[in-house]
Design a protein around this motif. Structure first.
Motif, PDB file in Angstrom:
ATOM      1  N   ALA A  25       0.848  -1.270   0.130  1.00 44.20           N
ATOM      2  CA  ALA A  25      -0.103   0.040  -0.055  1.00 44.20           C
ATOM      3  C   ALA A  25       0.750   1.096  -0.090  1.00 44.20           C
ATOM      4  O   ALA A  25       0.693   2.258  -0.817  1.00 44.20           O
ATOM      5  CB  ALA A  25      -0.985   0.126   1.255  1.00 44.20           C
ATOM      6  N   GLU A  26       1.909   1.354   0.640  1.00 49.66           N
ATOM      7  CA  GLU A  26       2.798   2.365   0.919  1.00 49.66           C
ATOM      8  C   GLU A  26       3.597   2.554  -0.626  1.00 49.66           C
ATOM      9  O   GLU A  26       3.691   3.898  -0.759  1.00 49.66           O
ATOM     10  CB  GLU A  26       3.837   2.176   1.848  1.00 49.66           C
ATOM     11  N   LEU A  27       3.970   1.394  -1.044  1.00 51.14           N
ATOM     12  CA  LEU A  27       4.611   1.480  -2.285  1.00 51.14           C
ATOM     13  C   LEU A  27       3.704   2.149  -3.427  1.00 51.14           C
ATOM     14  O   LEU A  27       4.157   2.863  -4.316  1.00 51.14           O
ATOM     15  CB  LEU A  27       5.132   0.044  -2.801  1.00 51.14           C
ATOM     16  N   ALA A  30       3.401   5.675  -3.185  1.00 49.38           N
ATOM     17  CA  ALA A  30       4.702   6.338  -3.584  1.00 49.38           C
ATOM     18  C   ALA A  30       4.589   6.488  -4.980  1.00 49.38           C
ATOM     19  O   ALA A  30       5.175   7.531  -5.571  1.00 49.38           O
ATOM     20  CB  ALA A  30       5.960   5.778  -3.092  1.00 49.38           C
ATOM     21  N   VAL A  31       4.100   5.530  -5.812  1.00 45.54           N
ATOM     22  CA  VAL A  31       4.236   5.755  -7.350  1.00 45.54           C
ATOM     23  C   VAL A  31       3.037   6.243  -7.779  1.00 45.54           C
ATOM     24  O   VAL A  31       2.790   6.338  -8.995  1.00 45.54           O
ATOM     25  CB  VAL A  31       4.523   4.315  -8.013  1.00 45.54           C
ATOM     26  N   ASP A  32       2.059   6.865  -7.024  1.00 42.39           N
ATOM     27  CA  ASP A  32       0.845   7.439  -7.360  1.00 42.39           C
ATOM     28  C   ASP A  32      -0.140   6.711  -8.315  1.00 42.39           C
ATOM     29  O   ASP A  32      -0.769   6.872  -9.461  1.00 42.39           O
ATOM     30  CB  ASP A  32       1.082   8.816  -8.117  1.00 42.39           C
ATOM     31  N   ALA A  33      -0.202   5.297  -7.631  1.00 43.35           N
ATOM     32  CA  ALA A  33      -0.904   4.256  -8.606  1.00 43.35           C
ATOM     33  C   ALA A  33      -2.307   4.697  -8.598  1.00 43.35           C
ATOM     34  O   ALA A  33      -3.078   5.214  -7.618  1.00 43.35           O
ATOM     35  CB  ALA A  33      -0.803   3.049  -7.829  1.00 43.35           C
ATOM     36  N   PRO A  34      -2.993   4.716  -9.790  1.00 39.48           N
ATOM     37  CA  PRO A  34      -4.461   5.230 -10.060  1.00 39.48           C
ATOM     38  C   PRO A  34      -5.355   4.262  -9.253  1.00 39.48           C
ATOM     39  O   PRO A  34      -5.079   3.130  -9.122  1.00 39.48           O
ATOM     40  CB  PRO A  34      -4.592   4.974 -11.678  1.00 39.48           C
ATOM     41  N   PRO A  35      -6.406   4.551  -8.701  1.00 38.48           N
ATOM     42  CA  PRO A  35      -7.452   3.965  -7.841  1.00 38.48           C
ATOM     43  C   PRO A  35      -7.985   2.782  -8.440  1.00 38.48           C
ATOM     44  O   PRO A  35      -8.040   1.593  -8.017  1.00 38.48           O
ATOM     45  CB  PRO A  35      -8.403   5.024  -7.722  1.00 38.48           C
ATOM     46  N   ARG A  36      -7.978   2.553  -9.919  1.00 36.62           N
ATOM     47  CA  ARG A  36      -8.386   1.430 -10.453  1.00 36.62           C
ATOM     48  C   ARG A  36      -7.274   0.196 -10.545  1.00 36.62           C
ATOM     49  O   ARG A  36      -7.525  -0.915 -10.504  1.00 36.62           O
ATOM     50  CB  ARG A  36      -8.992   1.657 -12.043  1.00 36.62           C
ATOM     51  N   LEU A  37      -5.865   0.862 -10.697  1.00 32.30           N
ATOM     52  CA  LEU A  37      -4.909  -0.213 -10.357  1.00 32.30           C
ATOM     53  C   LEU A  37      -4.889  -0.537  -9.081  1.00 32.30           C
ATOM     54  O   LEU A  37      -4.607  -1.988  -9.087  1.00 32.30           O
ATOM     55  CB  LEU A  37      -3.661   0.648 -10.820  1.00 32.30           C
ATOM     56  N   VAL A  38      -4.880  -0.029  -8.193  1.00 33.65           N
ATOM     57  CA  VAL A  38      -5.048  -0.243  -6.662  1.00 33.65           C
ATOM     58  C   VAL A  38      -6.304  -1.161  -6.502  1.00 33.65           C
ATOM     59  O   VAL A  38      -5.840  -2.461  -5.918  1.00 33.65           O
ATOM     60  CB  VAL A  38      -5.231   0.879  -5.803  1.00 33.65           C
ATOM     61  N   ALA A  39      -7.323  -0.987  -7.187  1.00 30.87           N
ATOM     62  CA  ALA A  39      -8.491  -2.051  -6.959  1.00 30.87           C
ATOM     63  C   ALA A  39      -8.055  -3.374  -7.724  1.00 30.87           C
ATOM     64  O   ALA A  39      -8.335  -4.297  -6.956  1.00 30.87           O
ATOM     65  CB  ALA A  39      -9.706  -1.388  -7.652  1.00 30.87           C
TER      66      ALA A  39
END
Length: 197
Positions: A25-27, A30-39
């Motif tokens: 989650a921290e990583l 740090a890379v500003d992952a888009p919400p859809r990618l996190v999902a």
């Protein structure tokens, strides 16, 4: 004469996601992952955990933490190539590998970003096969060659007949597939871009 627009109702809250490991989650922050990618990563990691739990229960020796980390980061390169969140592409694979290495992730864990679409390469680990399988199974995509490789590992590790290992894995993947529409809807509810990009 001024016209006032009627106020719009508030947007419904985004559906909750399975938790990601705190380091992941921290990583992703740090890379500003888009919400859809996190999902996507959270949902694939959840499926990977189910598959790994099943395989361990069947007697297959594997590193469950590596499977979880690999599934939770396999598409991290899409933070660099966000166009691949909604269109096909493979530029995210080497980009994700490089991104993970640049953030101090050890090579055996970083390689999931590069290997999740190439399960037939020599030296592919069981953990890599399971991440690849989860990346297909979460959306109910069945890939015979990939499943056969997992069945072979299960049969070899357990001493069971290959057909028995096949039936057990097929039953698991069928049950996982039944929930694919809900997972796809949960992912689609998250925006492709962050407010910053």
């Amino acid at each position: 004469m001024t016209t006032t627009r009627p106020s719009l109702p508030p947007l419904p809250p985004l559906p909750s996601l399975p938790p990601l490991p705190s380091d992941v989650a921290e990583l992703l922050r740090a890379v500003d992952a888009p919400p859809r990618l996190v999902a996507h990563l959270a949902l694939v990691a959840e499926v990977a955990e189910r598959i790994a739990e099943f395989c361990v229960g069947q007697g297959l020796d594997l590193d469950r933490a590596a499977v979880r980390f690999g599934a939770a980061t396999h598409d991290i390169g899409k933070a660099v190539h966000p166009e691949e969140l909604s269109a096909p592409g493979s530029a995210h694979e080497p980009a994700g590998y490089a991104l993970l290495l640049a953030h101090g992730v050890p090579e055996p864990l970083a390689r999931f970003a590069r290997s999740h679409a190439t399960w037939c390469e020599p030296g592919t680990t069981t953990e890599e096969l399971l991440v690849s399988l989860a990346d297909k199974a979460w959306k109910n995509q069945r890939v015979q060659d990939l499943e056969d490789r997992v069945v072979d590992r299960l049969a070899a590790a357990t001493g069971r007949e290959r057909w028995e290992a096949f039936l057990a894995l097929d039953d698991l993947l069928t049950r996982i597939g039944e929930d694919a529409p809900r997972r796809l809807a949960r992912q689609a509810a998250h925006p492709v871009r962050t407010g910053r990009n």
